[in-house]
Write a protein that holds these residues in place. Structure first.
Motif, PDB file in Angstrom:
ATOM      1  N   PHE A  25      41.744  43.992  45.595  1.00 34.35           N
ATOM      2  CA  PHE A  25      40.479  43.359  45.227  1.00 34.35           C
ATOM      3  C   PHE A  25      39.881  42.733  46.481  1.00 34.35           C
ATOM      4  O   PHE A  25      40.574  42.530  47.478  1.00 34.35           O
ATOM      5  N   LYS A  26      38.578  42.448  46.395  1.00 34.23           N
ATOM      6  CA  LYS A  26      37.873  41.993  47.584  1.00 34.23           C
ATOM      7  C   LYS A  26      36.981  40.819  47.223  1.00 34.23           C
ATOM      8  O   LYS A  26      36.292  40.847  46.214  1.00 34.23           O
ATOM      9  N   ASP A  27      37.017  39.776  48.059  1.00 33.09           N
ATOM     10  CA  ASP A  27      36.117  38.628  47.924  1.00 33.09           C
ATOM     11  C   ASP A  27      36.053  38.064  46.509  1.00 33.09           C
ATOM     12  O   ASP A  27      34.977  37.897  45.950  1.00 33.09           O
ATOM     13  N   GLY A  47      44.749  44.610  39.393  1.00 35.94           N
ATOM     14  CA  GLY A  47      45.242  43.576  40.292  1.00 35.94           C
ATOM     15  C   GLY A  47      45.330  42.188  39.688  1.00 35.94           C
ATOM     16  O   GLY A  47      45.348  41.205  40.418  1.00 35.94           O
ATOM     17  N   LYS A  48      45.423  42.113  38.354  1.00 37.65           N
ATOM     18  CA  LYS A  48      45.528  40.788  37.728  1.00 37.65           C
ATOM     19  C   LYS A  48      46.805  40.074  38.166  1.00 37.65           C
ATOM     20  O   LYS A  48      46.776  38.916  38.588  1.00 37.65           O
ATOM     21  N   ALA A 228      37.419  44.000  37.589  1.00 36.03           N
ATOM     22  CA  ALA A 228      37.260  45.459  37.481  1.00 36.03           C
ATOM     23  C   ALA A 228      36.769  45.990  38.805  1.00 36.03           C
ATOM     24  O   ALA A 228      35.964  45.342  39.490  1.00 36.03           O
ATOM     25  N   GLY A 229      37.289  47.140  39.171  1.00 43.25           N
ATOM     26  CA  GLY A 229      36.844  47.791  40.398  1.00 43.25           C
ATOM     27  C   GLY A 229      37.014  46.945  41.638  1.00 43.25           C
ATOM     28  O   GLY A 229      36.244  47.048  42.581  1.00 43.25           O
ATOM     29  N   GLY A 230      38.030  46.065  41.636  1.00 49.89           N
ATOM     30  CA  GLY A 230      38.335  45.292  42.845  1.00 49.89           C
ATOM     31  C   GLY A 230      37.464  44.057  43.028  1.00 49.89           C
ATOM     32  O   GLY A 230      37.542  43.388  44.044  1.00 49.89           O
ATOM     33  N   GLY A 248      33.800  46.534  27.787  1.00 49.16           N
ATOM     34  CA  GLY A 248      33.110  47.177  28.897  1.00 49.16           C
ATOM     35  C   GLY A 248      33.930  47.173  30.177  1.00 49.16           C
ATOM     36  O   GLY A 248      33.825  48.076  31.009  1.00 49.16           O
ATOM     37  N   LEU A 249      34.769  46.140  30.330  1.00 47.47           N
ATOM     38  CA  LEU A 249      35.583  46.026  31.543  1.00 47.47           C
ATOM     39  C   LEU A 249      36.627  47.131  31.642  1.00 47.47           C
ATOM     40  O   LEU A 249      37.149  47.424  32.710  1.00 47.47           O
ATOM     41  N   TYR A 250      36.971  47.703  30.489  1.00 45.23           N
ATOM     42  CA  TYR A 250      38.059  48.688  30.482  1.00 45.23           C
ATOM     43  C   TYR A 250      37.556  50.106  30.668  1.00 45.23           C
ATOM     44  O   TYR A 250      38.312  51.040  30.627  1.00 45.23           O
TER      45      TYR A 250
END
Lengths: 251, 268
Positions: A25-27, A47-48, A228-230, A248-250
């Motif tokens: 994940f980023k920022d 990445g939870k 989601a998506g980093g 929606g997140l999944y």
């Protein structure tokens, strides 16, 4: 504009985590006020768990910083970091009890951070006050009668209760739970969640938990964070969200 | 159906493979030559062996001799048990340093593992010779040799056992703010305990086998009786010693196997 510093227990500032050249994940940034319960949701592999490990300093972050209980955990040296961890309790999906040792010994291990000593290696050598604290914690999770049982002779639900007792015995200010009921059947899972939040709310502890169960996230969290998506795609109060917002997140 | 062709039963080796086989075969013959392999001696051996058996049987059953051998056997077991126990105990801290990702850095792990590799590479009988020089003839030298040999074995395998444990409990304890040493003592060692017990029992079996021959170099135990028996052509006594060693070694292996299942049970 921001609440006073003392009231923020966890402040994550732009943290990035990569393994080699693969970014998880980023920022990512978020902050948790004292006494707040926050659900962290997201699909498998977003990445939870890695994020929670980074928050506790169990994994080094690639960038950014984590402020725990008003102290910079990212810059903290080993002793300072251990002192911070001692004020946090962790419950994980796999329970992670030490097999072959008694339930009471496992709970006594929860005091290793508060008072590092050979006397917390197991209940036979633990000081009386520690054993009393451990028994008290076991009583809270309803397993006082199982104190001398071997930890690998418990059912999944019992085992997770012991893990909760180990997490709360040191009177943490923050509780982190990584999919606390993922390895349990639905009914045992509900029991664990109810117990966990009853204890956490009762003590006014700040809570972060991850869950795949959308209903749990909305029911037990004051706020929901969605990964989601980093990156952090969602940060809203549970009351303002519906189950379809989370689905929606999944996708 | 007709389009399906059966593969040949054997494939013709290619040139490189053929060269490899030829080289391998040459190597084996070269080794046989170096080992003094002789058909003539192979043919003459059975009669000579029969002659030895004829002279060695029946084994010496004189009660006085048996009593003497028995006490030597007891001494042998004392050497083995004392050496193995000391070796196993000392192996634990050494294994902690040798195990990767536990308490010491990678360099320290590697150096420790190399030292353990050296200790294992030196045969037990050579350690016995060294300790005979260092502390004089007798069982103490044998015990030290067994202890060092056990450290070489257990130090390495204990370290492997600890590296192979489930990391979950260790992580959970690290999360409570525990120190590295506390985490190892509370999570890693209890998880590795069944493997430790199993490895230690193997070490004991190995120690008993080793201790029976240390007497050959004057490091105590029943080995000296074997050497004297052969030196004086007292083959019946030598045969008694060999049978005694066989019985004790087999008994220890059985006992160790039984103990292993008793302690560890099915859940290894």
């Amino acid at each position: 504009m921001f609440p006073p510093v003392s009231a923020v227990d966890i402040e994550v500032q732009d943290i990035t985590k990569s393994f080699g050249s693969t970014a998880v994940f980023k920022d990512v940034s978020f902050r948790l006020a004292r006494g707040e319960a926050v659900a962290l949701v997201g699909a498998n592999g977003t990445g939870k768990s890695t994020l929670l490990r980074c928050v506790m300093g169990l994994l080094p972050v690639t960038g950014g910083q984590v402020i725990l209980l008003g102290k910079n955990a990212t810059a903290a040296k080993s002793k300072a970091l251990r002192d911070l961890r001692a004020r946090i309790g962790l419950v994980s999906q796999k329970h992670n009890l030490v097999p072959r040792l008694s339930v009471l010994s496992n709970v006594c291990h929860g005091l290793l951070g508060r008072s590092p000593s050979i006397r917390h290696w197991g209940h036979p050598v633990a000081p009386k006050t520690s054993r009393e604290a451990a028994m008290h914690a076991l009583e809270k999770v309803g397993l006082a009668d199982f104190a001398t049982r071997r930890a690998d002779r418990l059912s999944g639900g019992q085992s997770q209760r012991v893990a909760i007792a180990r997490a709360i015995v040191g009177k943490p200010e923050i509780l982190i739970a990584d999919e606390p009921c993922a390895s349990l059947d639905p009914s045992a899972g509900e029991d664990i969640m109810d117990l966990f939040f009853e204890l956490a709310r009762g003590e006014g502890v700040t809570v972060v938990f991850t869950s795949h169960n959308i209903e749990h996230a909305l029911r037990y969290g004051d706020r929901v964070l969605g990964l989601a998506g980093g990156s952090m795609r969602l940060d809203a109060t549970a009351a303002s969200l519906s189950a379809s917002d989370l689905r929606g997140l999944y996708d | 159906m007709t389009s399906v062709s059966l593969p040949t039963r054997f494939e013709r080796p290619n040139a490189v493979a053929f060269l490899g086989y030829a080289l391998g075969l040459t190597l084996v013959f070269w080794c046989l030559g170096g080992a003094g392999f002789s058909i003539e001696k192979m043919v003459s051996a059975p009669p000579r062996f029969a002659d030895f058996v004829d002279r060695a049987f029946p084994p010496n059953t004189d009660p006085k001799t048996l009593a003497r051998l028995g006490w030597k056997m007891v001494e042998t077991l004392q050497i083995a048990v004392a050496g193995a126990v000391i070796g196993v105990i000392l192996s634990v801290p050494i294994a902690l340093i040798a195990a990767r990702g536990l308490v010491a850095g990678l360099w320290v792990n590697q150096i420790t593992r190399n030292i353990l590799g050296f200790v294992r590479a030196v045969p037990d009988i050579a350690w016995a010779l060294v300790f005979v020089v260092a502390v004089g003839l007798g069982p103490f030298a044998g015990m030290l040799a067994i202890a060092v040999d056990t450290i070489g074995f257990c130090g390495r395998f204990f370290a492997d056992d600890m590296e192979a444990t489930d990391k979950g409990p260790a992580e959970s304890l690290t999360a409570t703010g525990a120190r590295k040493l506390d985490v190892v003592a509370c999570a890693t060692i209890p998880a590795a305990m069944p493997a430790f017990v199993s490895t230690s029992l193997y070490a004991l079996e190995k120690a008993v086998r080793s201790s029976t021959i240390l007497g050959l170099v004057g490091a105590g135990g029943i080995g000296i009786e074997l050497k004297v028996g052969f030196d004086l052509f007292d083959y019946p006594t030598a045969m008694s010693v060999i049978l005694m060693i066989a019985v004790v070694v087999i008994a220890i292996e059985q006992l160790s196997g039984w103990t292993r299942t008793k302690i560890i049970g099915e859940q290894r």
